[in-house]
Design an enzyme around this catalytic site. Sequence first.
Site, PDB file in Angstrom:
ATOM      1  N   LYS A 127      -9.631  -6.524   8.444  1.00 56.00           N
ATOM      2  CA  LYS A 127      -8.597  -6.197   9.106  1.00 56.00           C
ATOM      3  C   LYS A 127      -9.050  -6.442  10.643  1.00 56.00           C
ATOM      4  CE  LYS A 127      -7.270  -1.944   6.721  1.00 56.00           C
ATOM      5  NZ  LYS A 127      -7.186  -0.649   6.891  1.00 56.00           N
ATOM      6  N   ASP A 179     -13.798  -1.026   3.546  1.00 52.96           N
ATOM      7  CA  ASP A 179     -12.826  -1.260   4.615  1.00 52.96           C
ATOM      8  C   ASP A 179     -13.350  -0.638   5.793  1.00 52.96           C
ATOM      9  OD1 ASP A 179     -10.734  -0.993   6.464  1.00 52.96           O
ATOM     10  OD2 ASP A 179      -9.269   0.079   5.017  1.00 52.96           O
ATOM     11  N   LYS A 214      -2.966   5.230  -2.658  1.00 53.38           N
ATOM     12  CA  LYS A 214      -3.898   5.962  -1.884  1.00 53.38           C
ATOM     13  C   LYS A 214      -4.361   7.141  -2.982  1.00 53.38           C
ATOM     14  CE  LYS A 214      -4.060   4.158   2.147  1.00 53.38           C
ATOM     15  NZ  LYS A 214      -5.328   3.566   2.839  1.00 53.38           N
ATOM     16  N   LYS A 231      -1.147  -1.130  -4.289  1.00 46.61           N
ATOM     17  CA  LYS A 231      -2.567  -0.102  -4.181  1.00 46.61           C
ATOM     18  C   LYS A 231      -1.829   1.143  -3.836  1.00 46.61           C
ATOM     19  CE  LYS A 231      -4.856   0.271   0.498  1.00 46.61           C
ATOM     20  NZ  LYS A 231      -5.389  -0.569   1.414  1.00 46.61           N
ATOM     21  N   SER A 276       0.875  -1.123  -0.055  1.00 47.37           N
ATOM     22  CA  SER A 276      -0.061   0.163   0.112  1.00 47.37           C
ATOM     23  C   SER A 276       0.813   1.198  -0.012  1.00 47.37           C
ATOM     24  CB  SER A 276      -0.878  -0.097   1.265  1.00 47.37           C
ATOM     25  OG  SER A 276      -1.630   1.171   1.426  1.00 47.37           O
ATOM     26  N   ASP A 328      -7.268   3.142  -2.979  1.00 48.37           N
ATOM     27  CA  ASP A 328      -7.925   3.340  -1.689  1.00 48.37           C
ATOM     28  C   ASP A 328      -8.104   4.950  -1.634  1.00 48.37           C
ATOM     29  OD1 ASP A 328      -9.038   3.071   0.918  1.00 48.37           O
ATOM     30  OD2 ASP A 328      -7.102   2.137   1.600  1.00 48.37           O
ATOM     31  N   GLU A 376     -11.354   0.818  -3.191  1.00 48.17           N
ATOM     32  CA  GLU A 376     -11.353   0.774  -1.959  1.00 48.17           C
ATOM     33  C   GLU A 376     -12.055   1.959  -1.198  1.00 48.17           C
ATOM     34  OE1 GLU A 376      -8.139  -1.021  -0.152  1.00 48.17           O
ATOM     35  OE2 GLU A 376      -8.858  -0.612   2.128  1.00 48.17           O
ATOM     36  N   GLY A 379      -4.135  -4.146   6.253  1.00 51.91           N
ATOM     37  CA  GLY A 379      -2.902  -3.906   7.268  1.00 51.91           C
ATOM     38  C   GLY A 379      -3.309  -2.487   7.730  1.00 51.91           C
TER      39      GLY A 379
END
Length: 370
Positions: free
Chosen positions: A263, A239, A164, A162, A136, A189, A214, A291
């Site tokens: 998670k 998430d 952000k 991934k 990520s 995400d 996400e 995570g």
Amino acid sequence: MELKKIILYYFEAKLKSTFRTSFGSLLVRPVILVKVEERSGEIGWGEVVAGEGPWYSYETYETAILVLKKYIVPRILKYGDIKAKDVRYVLKSIRGHNMAKTGVEEALWDLESRLAGEPLYRYIGGVRDEIVAGVSIGLKPTIENLMEEVKLRVEEGYRRIKIKIEPGRDVELVKAIRKEFPDIPLQVDANAAYTLNDINVFRELDKYELLMIEQPLAYDDLVDHSLLSRKISTPICLDESIVSISDLKATYLLGSAEIVNIKPGRVGGIESSRKMLKYAGVVGMGAWIGGMLETGVGRAFLVALASLPEVNYPNDISASERYWDKDIVEPPWELTNKGTIRVLKAPGIGVEVLEEEVEKRAREVWETTI
Ligand code: OSB
Ligand code: MG
């Protein structure tokens, strides 16, 4: 198991570089470790993943410490003969505070599997010898900076990237990555940063064959996610929106997402994670393990969960060296040359916690004995 002691350690761990998301940036991560000790002297470790402020979740390291000291630890110690899978019932009358609860529950899973002489992954029903490692990547000051990190991670062998995103920094990032890496498994995400008014951004993102988007919209809005999912073809993954099995059921029945990021800290433990993975498997939802920038202790539980049969996407589980100069476990979690992380076969979490290092770093320690 009859416990005799629970110890909480609080320290700060400096990440190798700042991790920026749509809700803020982080360089120094507060860490809370939980150590439980059974009558025989056998021990277990867990990690509380609450952050420095109420951004990702309402929980913070300070609320977690308060709730642990005042409500969770006394209740667990008073209960007597306890099993890890029953912790969620024992703590049921404490509303919310899933991250705080999970730290203790994890420690009991470690302890229980050590007492059984079994590796944690097998003890909870894991079936894989290795799990697929994804990475990520946070928001960067420039697209060039982002591309440098994407290249580095692809070269290191991570099997999925991934990134952000946030309003104003989304489509152009994906476009730049796709130009150089047309085929890598890629996902974004948003950490809840958009609204349905941003539909044009999602329509654009739809053109880049992303594995998933996400948490695009508000954490408490399953209905808007359902509406969005009907308007785009890229699968939505949730998430922040899913903190319990009932949220997962609502997500499925409303059609708010096709994929769930599990998670343990967010959903209240290993037992809850397992139940949710079972549900996802039965209804045919995609699932993977997310995570929270854990140390090697929390990471052990992510690896064990990712070895369960229902996990069918790459995970946000990277090697220790992606986060820390020096992890607090031995051996550190490492990437294989196949872009995977091996499950460990020693009893319990499989890694040794460097207790001296933990004691040395600890800013505060709370010990409760019965
Ligand atoms: O949204 O998945 C998230 C880290 C902290 C808080 C929220 C998130 C993340 C990550 C990092 O994306 C995943 C990792 O631990 O590598
Ligand atoms: Mg996320």
